[in-house]
Each structure stands twice: as structure tokens, then as C-alpha cells.
Design a protein around this motif. Structure first.
Motif, PDB file in Angstrom:
ATOM      1  N   ASP A 124       0.700  -1.177  -0.284  1.00 35.50           N
ATOM      2  CA  ASP A 124       0.148  -0.115  -0.157  1.00 35.50           C
ATOM      3  C   ASP A 124       0.889   1.357  -0.044  1.00 35.50           C
ATOM      4  O   ASP A 124       0.383   2.209  -0.615  1.00 35.50           O
ATOM      5  CB  ASP A 124      -0.826  -0.164   1.266  1.00 35.50           C
ATOM      6  CG  ASP A 124      -2.168  -1.379   1.000  1.00 35.50           C
ATOM      7  OD1 ASP A 124      -2.107  -1.545   0.045  1.00 35.50           O
ATOM      8  OD2 ASP A 124      -2.238  -1.399   2.250  1.00 35.50           O
ATOM      9  N   SER A 125       1.860   1.026   0.505  1.00 40.29           N
ATOM     10  CA  SER A 125       2.923   2.330   0.691  1.00 40.29           C
ATOM     11  C   SER A 125       4.043   2.472  -0.444  1.00 40.29           C
ATOM     12  O   SER A 125       4.699   3.600  -0.625  1.00 40.29           O
ATOM     13  CB  SER A 125       3.865   2.392   1.924  1.00 40.29           C
ATOM     14  OG  SER A 125       3.251   1.639   2.956  1.00 40.29           O
ATOM     15  N   ALA A 126       3.540   1.852  -1.555  1.00 39.52           N
ATOM     16  CA  ALA A 126       4.297   1.847  -2.879  1.00 39.52           C
ATOM     17  C   ALA A 126       4.305   3.483  -3.336  1.00 39.52           C
ATOM     18  O   ALA A 126       5.563   3.762  -3.686  1.00 39.52           O
ATOM     19  CB  ALA A 126       3.482   1.105  -4.136  1.00 39.52           C
ATOM     20  N   PRO A 127       3.336   4.270  -3.233  1.00 43.10           N
ATOM     21  CA  PRO A 127       3.389   5.779  -3.550  1.00 43.10           C
ATOM     22  C   PRO A 127       4.623   6.396  -2.568  1.00 43.10           C
ATOM     23  O   PRO A 127       5.168   7.232  -3.019  1.00 43.10           O
ATOM     24  CB  PRO A 127       2.025   6.248  -3.169  1.00 43.10           C
ATOM     25  CG  PRO A 127       1.094   5.116  -3.258  1.00 43.10           C
ATOM     26  CD  PRO A 127       1.870   3.904  -2.989  1.00 43.10           C
ATOM     27  N   LEU A 128       4.813   6.053  -1.575  1.00 40.45           N
ATOM     28  CA  LEU A 128       5.541   6.593  -0.477  1.00 40.45           C
ATOM     29  C   LEU A 128       7.070   6.410  -1.158  1.00 40.45           C
ATOM     30  O   LEU A 128       7.818   7.203  -1.017  1.00 40.45           O
ATOM     31  CB  LEU A 128       5.566   6.021   0.907  1.00 40.45           C
ATOM     32  CG  LEU A 128       6.293   6.629   1.996  1.00 40.45           C
ATOM     33  CD1 LEU A 128       5.609   7.763   2.362  1.00 40.45           C
ATOM     34  CD2 LEU A 128       6.084   5.707   3.198  1.00 40.45           C
ATOM     35  N   LEU A 129       7.375   5.047  -1.648  1.00 39.39           N
ATOM     36  CA  LEU A 129       8.723   4.860  -2.208  1.00 39.39           C
ATOM     37  C   LEU A 129       8.659   5.646  -3.542  1.00 39.39           C
ATOM     38  O   LEU A 129       9.908   5.904  -4.203  1.00 39.39           O
ATOM     39  CB  LEU A 129       8.708   3.278  -2.505  1.00 39.39           C
ATOM     40  CG  LEU A 129       8.654   2.538  -1.476  1.00 39.39           C
ATOM     41  CD1 LEU A 129       8.679   1.036  -1.872  1.00 39.39           C
ATOM     42  CD2 LEU A 129       9.913   2.651  -0.635  1.00 39.39           C
ATOM     43  N   ARG A 130       7.783   5.920  -4.167  1.00 42.08           N
ATOM     44  CA  ARG A 130       7.655   6.540  -5.620  1.00 42.08           C
ATOM     45  C   ARG A 130       7.547   8.213  -5.646  1.00 42.08           C
ATOM     46  O   ARG A 130       7.249   8.778  -6.492  1.00 42.08           O
ATOM     47  CB  ARG A 130       6.563   5.788  -6.535  1.00 42.08           C
ATOM     48  CG  ARG A 130       7.105   4.447  -6.625  1.00 42.08           C
ATOM     49  CD  ARG A 130       5.989   3.745  -7.582  1.00 42.08           C
ATOM     50  NE  ARG A 130       6.684   2.609  -7.938  1.00 42.08           N
ATOM     51  CZ  ARG A 130       5.927   1.446  -7.809  1.00 42.08           C
ATOM     52  NH1 ARG A 130       4.694   1.086  -7.549  1.00 42.08           N
ATOM     53  NH2 ARG A 130       6.729   0.142  -8.290  1.00 42.08           N
ATOM     54  N   GLY A 131       7.706   8.666  -4.228  1.00 40.91           N
ATOM     55  CA  GLY A 131       7.843  10.208  -4.417  1.00 40.91           C
ATOM     56  C   GLY A 131       6.486  10.882  -4.044  1.00 40.91           C
ATOM     57  O   GLY A 131       6.082  11.778  -4.608  1.00 40.91           O
ATOM     58  N   ALA A 132       5.742  10.125  -3.398  1.00 41.90           N
ATOM     59  CA  ALA A 132       4.435  10.923  -2.633  1.00 41.90           C
ATOM     60  C   ALA A 132       4.792  12.229  -1.863  1.00 41.90           C
ATOM     61  O   ALA A 132       5.675  12.360  -1.237  1.00 41.90           O
ATOM     62  CB  ALA A 132       3.607   9.997  -1.967  1.00 41.90           C
ATOM     63  N   ARG A 133       4.016  13.060  -1.897  1.00 39.77           N
ATOM     64  CA  ARG A 133       4.063  14.425  -1.201  1.00 39.77           C
ATOM     65  C   ARG A 133       5.339  15.050  -1.438  1.00 39.77           C
ATOM     66  O   ARG A 133       6.029  15.789  -0.578  1.00 39.77           O
ATOM     67  CB  ARG A 133       3.750  14.092   0.110  1.00 39.77           C
ATOM     68  CG  ARG A 133       2.373  13.730   0.343  1.00 39.77           C
ATOM     69  CD  ARG A 133       2.240  13.576   1.663  1.00 39.77           C
ATOM     70  NE  ARG A 133       0.713  13.168   2.119  1.00 39.77           N
ATOM     71  CZ  ARG A 133      -0.064  13.758   2.743  1.00 39.77           C
ATOM     72  NH1 ARG A 133       0.113  15.099   3.345  1.00 39.77           N
ATOM     73  NH2 ARG A 133      -1.522  13.487   2.859  1.00 39.77           N
ATOM     74  N   GLY A 134       5.652  15.327  -2.761  1.00 40.37           N
ATOM     75  CA  GLY A 134       6.980  16.064  -2.889  1.00 40.37           C
ATOM     76  C   GLY A 134       8.357  15.378  -2.697  1.00 40.37           C
ATOM     77  O   GLY A 134       9.410  16.184  -2.526  1.00 40.37           O
ATOM     78  N   ARG A 135       8.357  13.975  -2.049  1.00 45.02           N
ATOM     79  CA  ARG A 135       9.447  13.422  -1.829  1.00 45.02           C
ATOM     80  C   ARG A 135      10.041  13.097  -3.148  1.00 45.02           C
ATOM     81  O   ARG A 135       9.440  13.057  -4.281  1.00 45.02           O
ATOM     82  CB  ARG A 135       9.250  12.107  -0.940  1.00 45.02           C
ATOM     83  CG  ARG A 135       8.545  12.628   0.337  1.00 45.02           C
ATOM     84  CD  ARG A 135       7.967  11.254   0.975  1.00 45.02           C
ATOM     85  NE  ARG A 135       9.486  10.229   1.522  1.00 45.02           N
ATOM     86  CZ  ARG A 135       9.841  10.158   2.537  1.00 45.02           C
ATOM     87  NH1 ARG A 135       9.524  10.859   3.507  1.00 45.02           N
ATOM     88  NH2 ARG A 135      11.100   9.407   2.720  1.00 45.02           N
ATOM     89  N   ASP A 136      11.506  12.892  -2.944  1.00 42.10           N
ATOM     90  CA  ASP A 136      12.409  12.227  -4.240  1.00 42.10           C
ATOM     91  C   ASP A 136      11.845  10.820  -4.231  1.00 42.10           C
ATOM     92  O   ASP A 136      12.124  10.216  -3.109  1.00 42.10           O
ATOM     93  CB  ASP A 136      13.851  12.574  -4.019  1.00 42.10           C
ATOM     94  CG  ASP A 136      14.312  13.950  -4.342  1.00 42.10           C
ATOM     95  OD1 ASP A 136      13.414  14.431  -5.138  1.00 42.10           O
ATOM     96  OD2 ASP A 136      15.188  14.417  -3.716  1.00 42.10           O
ATOM     97  N   PRO A 137      11.595  10.347  -5.297  1.00 40.96           N
ATOM     98  CA  PRO A 137      11.499   8.827  -5.353  1.00 40.96           C
ATOM     99  C   PRO A 137      12.561   8.086  -5.057  1.00 40.96           C
ATOM    100  O   PRO A 137      13.848   8.490  -5.163  1.00 40.96           O
ATOM    101  CB  PRO A 137      11.176   8.630  -6.739  1.00 40.96           C
ATOM    102  CG  PRO A 137      11.233   9.857  -7.547  1.00 40.96           C
ATOM    103  CD  PRO A 137      11.654  10.828  -6.599  1.00 40.96           C
ATOM    104  N   VAL A 138      12.561   6.873  -4.246  1.00 38.42           N
ATOM    105  CA  VAL A 138      13.816   6.144  -4.126  1.00 38.42           C
ATOM    106  C   VAL A 138      14.561   5.508  -5.100  1.00 38.42           C
ATOM    107  O   VAL A 138      13.699   5.395  -6.211  1.00 38.42           O
ATOM    108  CB  VAL A 138      13.382   4.972  -2.822  1.00 38.42           C
ATOM    109  CG1 VAL A 138      12.835   5.726  -1.680  1.00 38.42           C
ATOM    110  CG2 VAL A 138      12.655   3.915  -3.423  1.00 38.42           C
ATOM    111  N   ASP A 139      15.620   4.855  -5.024  1.00 39.62           N
ATOM    112  CA  ASP A 139      16.173   4.226  -6.127  1.00 39.62           C
ATOM    113  C   ASP A 139      15.521   2.786  -6.425  1.00 39.62           C
ATOM    114  O   ASP A 139      16.183   1.846  -5.735  1.00 39.62           O
ATOM    115  CB  ASP A 139      17.834   4.298  -5.879  1.00 39.62           C
ATOM    116  CG  ASP A 139      18.543   3.261  -7.058  1.00 39.62           C
ATOM    117  OD1 ASP A 139      17.931   2.803  -7.932  1.00 39.62           O
ATOM    118  OD2 ASP A 139      19.826   3.290  -6.803  1.00 39.62           O
ATOM    119  N   GLU A 140      14.630   2.721  -7.101  1.00 38.28           N
ATOM    120  CA  GLU A 140      13.764   1.537  -7.230  1.00 38.28           C
ATOM    121  C   GLU A 140      14.657   0.485  -7.880  1.00 38.28           C
ATOM    122  O   GLU A 140      14.437  -0.677  -7.531  1.00 38.28           O
ATOM    123  CB  GLU A 140      12.474   1.817  -7.986  1.00 38.28           C
ATOM    124  CG  GLU A 140      11.078   1.303  -7.719  1.00 38.28           C
ATOM    125  CD  GLU A 140      10.197   1.681  -8.256  1.00 38.28           C
ATOM    126  OE1 GLU A 140       9.492   0.953  -9.220  1.00 38.28           O
ATOM    127  OE2 GLU A 140       9.638   2.883  -8.265  1.00 38.28           O
TER     128      GLU A 140
END
Ligand code: ADP
Ligand code: MG
Length: 231
Positions: free
Chosen positions: A170-186
Motif C-alpha cells: 500500500d505504501s508503494a506511492p511513498l517509495l515513488r515520491g508521494a508528497r513531494g519526496r524524491d522517489p527512492v532508487d527503485e
């Protein structure tokens, strides 16, 4: 793989089937990134490692009798070099207060990982008698019990399956840069899932393993904590 075998055998010889951060080299041997650092057995050696790292460090008690280090005050973050020696003694005292006869292997001195730009994930394995090694990936750190956001896949996993594990939570969006965060190195995260998959496939003697947290950051991943059980 040869190096990993040597590490497992030398740890097994120490007489415990529960290993912790002292087995971190196992991850290194499989190309899973770990923070700079080492396990030492004296305050002076701890200070030397901190000087080598050249910045504030994290210090953790290393004992097969202590499963959740932070629960007993066994983890100190952001320790300045000049406090490393005293902190070493403090950690040992806390461990002894918790369990007088605990086996203490030493203290790990570790580079600080920037958690502000990272997401604490968990990457683990449980060997199921029926299905074999089950890989678990999910949100880690303090959220692991609260949110229980994870997914399971039978090892070995292909690249597509490893990618699918990321999509699954469910937290996939968190890894992909939700709320203006930089996406993680997937890409590195997917590669890390595959590398762990390979490790547990190569070593059936590992019955259980947890990297918690595996910090996923825009510039890569860092396995900050490790716990495993051998049969
Ligand atoms: P335990 O799970 O046994 O309590 P951990 O090594 O996981 O011990 O440390 C507990 C928490 O401390 C981690 O979830 C993380 O938030 C923080 N921490 C541990 N090591 C580091 C590090 N190198 N850099 C930054 N934070 C860390
Ligand atoms: Mg942990």
C-alpha cells in the motif's frame, strides 16, 4: 558465495544459531549495501572506527541474547566521536542490567544513514516447510507492527516478481515520491530483493532472516540492521 560460506561457518563456530549485525559481511558478500562500520570489543577500538568514519556514528550492542536492541537502550544514534568511549560502556551496562549473563560480542560502530530522505523498509525471509523460502517486503522501522503493510513471494524471485513486490504494498506511492519526496532508487531496491533471494536460495541453513530497516533512498539502499537464525 565462498566468502558467505566462510562467514556463516565462522559464526556458527561461535556456538549460537542466532546472528545479528556481526554477520553483516554476509550481505556485503552478496552485494547488498551496508553502512560503513565494524563490530569491536573495546571502547578504544570503537573510537578508532568512529575516527575512521569521520563523523557522528550509530552504536549498537551486539549480543545473541538481545533481539530488539533499541528496546533495552542498546542503540545510540548521532554519537559524536568524543562520546564514543563512554557510550560503549553505557551500552554494555544496559545490556548487563537487562540480562546479567548475556553473551556480549561487542558493540557495532556504524555510519549514520540519512533517514529524512529515506524510507525504512523491511526485507526478510522465513523458510516454510511446504513452500520453501518466503521473501517478505514491506514498510519497516517503527511502522512495521502498526501498519503491517507487506507482501510475500516464494524465492527465488525474478526481476519482474521483485518489481511486483514493490507494486504490491500500500505504501508503494511513498517509495515513488508521494508528497513531494524524491522517489527512492527503485532499480537498486529490486536488485537487493533479488540478491537476498539468491542468498537464501544458496544457503538452506538460513531458516529466518530480517533486514529491518533496509533504508531505501533516492541514491540507493542501506541495510542498517540484520538478524538471522541458522538451523
Ligand atoms: P533494533 O531493531 O534491534 O532495535 P536497529 O539497528 O534496527 O536495532 O536500530 C533501531 C533504529 O535505529 C532503526 O530502525 C533506525 O531508525 C535507527 N538506526 C539504526 N541504525 C542507524 C543508522 N546507521 N543510521 C540512522 N539510523 C539508524
Ligand atoms: Mg532493527
Amino acid at each position: 558465495r565462498e566468502r558467505a560460506r566462510e562467514i556463516l561457518e565462522s559464526d556458527a563456530r561461535r556456538g549460537s544459531n542466532r546472528l545479528g549485525v556481526e554477520a553483516m559481511e554476509l550481505l556485503d558478500a552478496y552485494g547488498i549495501p551496508t553502512p560503513q562500520g565494524d563490530v569491536v570489543s573495546s571502547p578504544v577500538e570503537a573510537e578508532a572506527i568512529a575516527e575512521e568514519i569521520g563523523d557522528d556514528v550509530v552504536m549498537k550492542i551486539v549480543s545473541p541474547d538481545i533481539l530488539h536492541k533499541s528496546d533495552i537502550g542498546g542503540v545510540e544514534v548521532a554519537v559524536p566521536v568524543e562520546e564514543v568511549r563512554d557510550t560503549y560502556e553505557d551500552l554494555v551496562v544496559r545490556a548487563r542490567n537487562y540480562q546479567e549473563d548475556a553473551t556480549i560480542l561487542g558493540v557495532q560502530v556504524q555510519e549514520m544513514v540519512d533517514l529524512d530522505n529515506g524510507v525504512e523498509t523491511i526485507l526478510g525471509m522465513n523458510r516454510d516447510p511446504q513452500f520453501g523460502p518466503l521473501l517478505l517486503f514491506g514498510l519497516g522501522g517503527i511502522f512495521v507492527e502498526v501498519l503491517e503493510d507487506n507482501t510475500v513471494s516464494v524465492a527465488p524471485v525474478s526481476e519482474t516478481e521483485a518489481e511486483g513486490m514493490l507494486d504490491d504494498i500500500d505504501s508503494a506511492p511513498l517509495l515513488r515520491g508521494a508528497r513531494g519526496r524524491d522517489p527512492v532508487d527503485e532499480a537498486t531496491l529490486v536488485e537487493t530483493i533479488q540478491r537476498l533471494s539468491q542468498l537464501v536460495t544458496d544457503f538452506p541453513a538460513i531458516v529466518e532472516l530480517d533486514i529491518n530497516p533496509l533504508v531505501a533512498r533516492p541514491d540507493g539502499v542501506q541495510a542498517v540492521d540484520l538478524r538471522l537464525t541458522l538451523d
